[in-house]
Enzyme design. Structure first.
Site, PDB file in Angstrom:
ATOM      1  N   SER A   1     -10.264   0.096   6.972  1.00 27.93           N
ATOM      2  CA  SER A   1      -9.938   0.747   5.707  1.00 27.93           C
ATOM      3  C   SER A   1      -9.018  -0.945   4.704  1.00 27.93           C
ATOM      4  O   SER A   1      -8.704  -1.274   3.973  1.00 27.93           O
ATOM      5  CB  SER A   1      -9.172   1.024   5.636  1.00 27.93           C
ATOM      6  OG  SER A   1      -9.030   2.749   5.512  1.00 27.93           O
TER       7      SER A   1
ATOM      8  N   SER B   1      -9.752   2.319   2.749  1.00 26.93           N
ATOM      9  CA  SER B   1      -8.796   3.042   2.021  1.00 26.93           C
ATOM     10  C   SER B   1      -7.813   2.271   0.977  1.00 26.93           C
ATOM     11  O   SER B   1      -7.467   2.514   0.312  1.00 26.93           O
ATOM     12  CB  SER B   1      -7.889   3.834   2.693  1.00 26.93           C
ATOM     13  OG  SER B   1      -7.728   3.567   3.462  1.00 26.93           O
TER      14      SER B   1
ATOM     15  N   LYS C   1       0.722  -1.323   0.056  1.00 28.63           N
ATOM     16  CA  LYS C   1      -0.020   0.001   0.592  1.00 28.63           C
ATOM     17  C   LYS C   1       0.794   1.112   0.010  1.00 28.63           C
ATOM     18  O   LYS C   1       2.496   1.170   0.639  1.00 28.63           O
ATOM     19  CB  LYS C   1      -0.886   0.027   1.074  1.00 28.63           C
ATOM     20  CG  LYS C   1      -1.534   0.798   1.570  1.00 28.63           C
ATOM     21  CD  LYS C   1      -2.613   1.345   2.329  1.00 28.63           C
ATOM     22  CE  LYS C   1      -3.908   1.637   2.730  1.00 28.63           C
ATOM     23  NZ  LYS C   1      -5.083   1.854   3.594  1.00 28.63           N
TER      24      LYS C   1
END
Lengths: 491, 488, 95
Positions: free
Chosen positions: A181, A157, A77
């Protein structure tokens, strides 16, 4: 079967058995990544780093010095600072930021032998539930509603991570979870994702969103894969004052879907009006699967649940408004200079240009709730309610060993469907946020698909430091739930 | 107590002063990072990624800084808070990379304490106790340089994150003299404790000066805060200037505005710090990157055990040894001098003689030879040896100075100097008596005059005897023998 | 409590985000909606409740007073939009 269709455990075991080389794994994934630009999952591709780790793995296999993740390439990420590799946190604000340092979690994965395929797209500064707040365009889910080609959100997210794993362009990926997330995108894309106990994963080198909530965790296709990754990611880090100085259990070795003697709590307050029937039906089904695995369902009460989201939307923006003050155009990232203007004009112009709407909205809320005259009414009040939420869980875990809920109140939605109503968007995390506020380990595992053929997730919350029970219950569900066929390549 | 008043057109005004002293904690590394704190390094070389607030960097507190704050609190008999917290003070400035300063607003590490000062060092009755509201720890900011470039400022983050103690007094001071005494005393205590080097020129101690005026006995007036004043003299100038300015304003029918001001040392005036930006709203909240600071018994016990004898206790001990109030105050003001003096006492010197020597004699001798007090030659042991010779009557006080000067020049031991230079005076009464007899015999006329009442001639006989002894007679013995012979 | 347009401008200024009139107008109802929504916390009886400070009980650890970092000026400055002579350069403050 293509190597990219294999799980982390299968890749690891096949590589160790000599069925294929690490280089072959890396090459196949690099190629798959290259062929998946339509998903917009990767912001930066690092095939050379994947190959470099693969070569080391192949050598290690020859010399019998394999590490736990030797031969496994992973997606990262973009919230994790990676040394010398562009790190943007999904924002324009960081510009061409090349961190001169490596986050502890990504360094742990590297040290465990893993390679890196690239940096994964995400909501800007991890603020969002649909990946639409990213400055580099939204991530597209590989999933589509049956009979429709409309672009679906992978959730957020950690949407790039979810999309990449379910599209098999990464066997596993890192995520971060501040208020769901990891779990919500995992549920939206039919994969597993676990947020460990707050403090298990070091936050050092992860771009901060809300410090008291942020926690990294793995996203992968199976519960076992999550256990494997989590073991490598966790560990005490003296550089993070909130890091837990506790031993990292051998979660993979401890996996067992036999839940005899365990009690699973079903919180009555999570029956929320307006939750689609398919969600509640899956939840009931989940209870039955756990009962089948030997667990005894008990009804529990988490009385302050309905206040979790409002509490979160005070605390998280407040912390974020302060954490994001460092993006000022002075030391790194974007700088907008105003002709004839001074320092403060530069700040304002830079931050106006660098932050997207959702980030601005949250900074504004956070600034407001901390400002003179409102601090006690909002922030202190929220910290008190947070204490009550924590206490609810403490009491609940006197009656049960784990808690089962749905992960999200709906399946994935189409891009643009909720983007003009912030609160509707925030409600996505209604089930996920309480565990975040309480710092508890929580996981989403796939439970099935809805009428449109989109995946739905079940959510397990464990007591502090008891990731093992969460993983084991996840495994029990995984063994009983209808296997989900990941989307065929259309991208 | 204070007789400092501002004479206004409408009568007398009293000034009310509170001081916030920012004292740099003596430590090798910064408050939350492992970067060095040394003064004067090349720009941005003592900066870690944490100090530069790179994304994802996190603070980890330095134990020594916590310890020094606690020890300082103990030294002023303050409440030590076992539970304290770090808060973020949010504001934007180029010397503040995080966009917030980590400080302690809601739960400071040290609570109320007090400091007793002598407003007049010579007067024991001028003692005044000044309350300390709190001491908290916080990060220093970086440094901005405005004069290197026409349109740009340069930022050096070397100081950024260095630990400061903010020591907040109560508004207990009523004159510039009291404020000066307070700062000097606080500085002395910090240096005894070793928690701050007290170096005001290098910015290790800076004061924010809160001043208001009122009619004696009335409510406090509106105060102004003059920031970053870096010497005792300037603090006193600020007080004088502000007090007069405020009185003039009030008497002219204006209101004193609660504001932040800056001192211009060249002009001796204060000016409001203009901020067209927002009124400050620092949005303090607990730093979520840090946990509460909880102090354990063992830690506190070590802090207490490691405290040295403090200035007040030392001064009391000196006074008990017969040393004058003034000498005791001067000797204990600077920790190095006090430690030096303790060693002088340990070496067996008589306390009163030693205090006079150390305060009134030694500084002049060192000055004349341009030797610093902390010069390695200036050992208390050498002074002790010289004082012992005076005490035994082997040399006179005058000769003691001479011996010390020879010592500085040659490095020879005092004993050797006295021997080589033949300085040793005699207390041999037989030898002195013989010379006295000679002198009296040779000056029979003067002896008669003396006996007739011309007492002033006594000095003449002393002089003649000393001359006959080539200066090496113990003057006290000479006096005794002369008196015995002349007054018999 | 509801926010005024002027407060929105004030908050934007505190947060150092340039905002046009149009933007603050657009944000006003959004912020009011969100703030109105979070105000349901007012229903919760929190008398005598200590605000949560650490989500997982643990003690703050300290670092030793050793110089272990710094002397990395190149790394500190390498991402700077404007670095000159070993300093970060920023526009001067205009009073």
């Amino acid at each position: 079967m293509s190597l990219t269709d294999k799980t982390i455990a299968e890749l690891r075991d096949g590589f160790r058995a000599g069925d294929f080389s690490a280089r072959e794994i890396a090459e196949e994934f690099n190629a798959a990544v290259d062929a998946a630009d339509a998903l917009n999952a990767y912001l930066v591709k690092t095939p050379e780093l994947a190959l470099e780790a693969a070569e080391a793995a192949d050598k290690a296999r020859g010399s019998d010095s394999l590490k736990p993740l030797s031969g496994i390439p992973l997606g990262m990420k973009d919230l994790f600072a990676t040394e010398g590799v562009l790190t943007s946190a999904g924002s324009k604000m960081l510009g061409n930021f090349l961190p001169p340092y490596e986050s502890t979690v990504s360094a742990n994965l590297k040290a465990a032998g893993a390679g890196m395929l690239g940096k994964l797209n995400m909501d800007e500064f991890a603020m969002g539930s649909s990946n639409e707040t990213c400055a580099h365009g939204p991530v597209i889910s590989p999933w589509r509603r049956e009979g429709s080609n409309a672009a679906i959100t992978p959730g957020g997210s950690s949407g790039g991570s979810a999309s990449a794993v379910s599209a098999r362009i990464a066997p596993g990926a890192t995520g971060t979870d501040t208020g769901g997330s990891i779990r919500q995108p995992a549920a939206f894309t039919g994969i597993c994702g676990i947020k460990p106990t707050y403090g298990r994963c070091s936050r050092w080198g992860i771009v901060s969103f809300a410090s008291s909530l942020d926690q990294a965790g793995p996203m992968a296709r199976t519960v076992r894969d999550c256990a494997i990754m989590l073991e490598a990611m966790c560990g005490f880090d003296p550089k993070d004052s909130t890091s837990l100085d506790v031993e990292v259990p051998q979660w993979e070795a401890g996996l067992s879907s036999d839940l005899k003697g365990k009690k699973v709590g079903i919180p009555r307050e999570y029956r929320i009006d307006g939750t689609p029937g398919e969600i509640n039906a899956l939840w009931d089904q989940g209870v039955e699967w756990l009962r089948d695995a030997g667990a005894e369902p008990v009804e529990i009460s988490l009385p302050h649940s309905k206040y979790a989201l409002p509490t979160y939307y005070i605390i998280a923006p407040a912390e974020a408004s302060s954490n994001l003050a460092r993006y000022d155009g002075v030391r790194y990232g974007l700088r907008e200079v105003v002709e004839g203007g001074g320092l403060h004009d530069m700040y304002k112009a830079t931050r106006a240009e660098g932050f997207g709407d959702e980030v601005k909205r949250r900074i504004m809320i956070g600034t407001y709730v901390l400002s003179a005259g409102f601090y006690d009414a909002y922030f202190t009040k929220a910290q008190k309610v947070r204490a009550l939420i924590k206490q609810d869980f403490r009491k609940a875990f006197e009656q049960c060993d784990m808690i089962l809920t749905p992960t999200a109140p709906s399946a994935a939605f189409a891009l643009g469907e909720k983007s003009d109503d912030p609160i509707a968007m925030y409600l996505n995390d209604v089930f996920a946020v309480p565990a975040s506020l309480a710092g508890l380990p929580a996981m989403s595992v796939p439970g099935g698909v809805n009428g449109d053929g989109l995946p739905l997730g079940l959510h397990l919350i464990g007591n502090e430091l008891d990731e093992q029970t969460v993983l084991n219950a996840g495994l029990a569900i995984e063994e009983r739930a209808p296997s989900i066929e990941l989307p065929k390549k259309w991208w | 107590m204070s007789d400092y008043v501002i004479k206004g057109q409408t009568g007398d005004w009293e000034v009310v002063i509170g001081l916030e002293i920012h004292a740099q904690v003596t430590s090798n590394a910064k408050l939350f990072s492992g970067a060095a704190t040394a003064f004067g390094a090349e720009p941005n070389t003592q900066v870690s990624l944490v100090d530069a607030a790179m994304p994802g960097m996190l603070p980890v507190p330095n134990r020594e800084c916590i310890r020094q704050a606690v020890r300082t609190g103990m030294a002023i008999d303050a409440q030590i808070n076992r539970f304290s917290r770090f808060d973020r003070k949010n504001y934007f400035y180029a010397d503040l990379p995080q966009g917030y300063q980590i400080s302690q607003l809601y739960h400071p590490i040290v609570g109320e304490g007090e400091i007793t000062v002598l407003v007049d060092e010579k007067d024991e009755n001028s003692a005044k106790t000044i309350g300390v509201e709190r001491i908290h720890l916080e990060q220093d900011a970086g440094k901005l340089m405005h004069d290197q470039h026409p349109t740009m400022s340069y930022v050096d983050l070397n100081r950024c994150g260095v630990a400061l103690m903010e020591i907040v007094s109560k508004p207990d001071m009523r004159s510039p003299a009291e404020a000066g005494a307070y700062i000097r005393k606080l500085r002395s205590i910090l240096r005894y404790v070793g928690s701050c080097d007290g170096n005001m020129e290098e910015g290790s101690m800076r004061a924010d000066v809160n001043v208001s005026v009122r009619r004696p006995g009335e409510e406090f007036g509106t105060r102004t805060e003059t920031k970053n004043v870096n010497s005792v003299r300037f603090v006193q100038q600020v007080i004088e200037y502000e007090a007069k300015r405020q009185v003039a304003a009030i008497e002219a029918g204006e209101e004193v505005v609660q504001e932040t001001r800056l001192f211009n040392p060249d002009k001796g005036v204060t000016k409001p710090l203009r901020s067209k930006e927002d009124a400050h709203d620092y949005r303090y909240f607990p730093d979520p990157d840090l946990l509460p600071v909880e102090l354990e018994d063992e830690f506190l016990a070590e802090c207490r055990a490691s405290l040295p004898e403090l200035p007040d206790a030392k001064r009391k001990r000196y006074e008990d040894l017969g040393i004058s109030v003034y000498n005791a105050a001067v000797l204990t003001a600077e920790v190095e001098n006090a430690r030096w003096f303790d060693r002088l006492l340990d070496a067996g010197a008589d306390a009163v003689a030693a205090s006079n020597w150390a305060n009134s004699v030694l500084p002049g001798l060192l000055n004349a030879k341009e030797v610093a007090f902390d010069d390695p030659r200036n050992t208390p042991e050498v002074s002790a040896e010289i004082l012992a010779m005076v005490d035994k009557g082997e040399i006179s006080k005058g000769q003691a100075k001479e011996v010390f000067e020879y010592y500085l020049d040659s490095g020879d031991s005092p004993a050797k100097i006295v021997e080589d230079k033949g300085l040793k005076q005699t207390s041999d009464t037989g030898a002195i008596e013989a010379k006295v007899d000679e002198v009296l015999a040779a000056n029979a006329d003067k002896v008669q005059q003396y006996k007739d009442g011309k007492q002033a001639l006594f000095g003449f006989f002393v002089g003649q005897t000393m001359k006959a002894m080539q200066g090496k007679a113990n003057p006290q013995v000479v006096n005794q023998i002369l008196r015995a012979k002349l007054d018999e | 409590m509801s926010v005024t347009q002027e407060q929105v401008r004030h908050i934007a200024n505190l947060a150092r985000i340039e905002m046009s009139e149009e933007e603050t107008e657009r944000l006003l109802p959004e912020l009011n909606k969100i703030l109105g929504w979070v105000e349901q916390l007012g229903e919760v009886d929190t008398d005598g409740v200590e605000p949560l400070t650490a989500v997982i009980d643990q003690q703050l650890r300290f670092r030793d007073d050793e110089v272990t970092d710094g002397d990395i000026r190149d790394k500190v400055l390498e991402n700077a939009p404007d670095a000159q002579h070993g300093f970060f350069a920023v526009p001067k403050v205009i009073e």
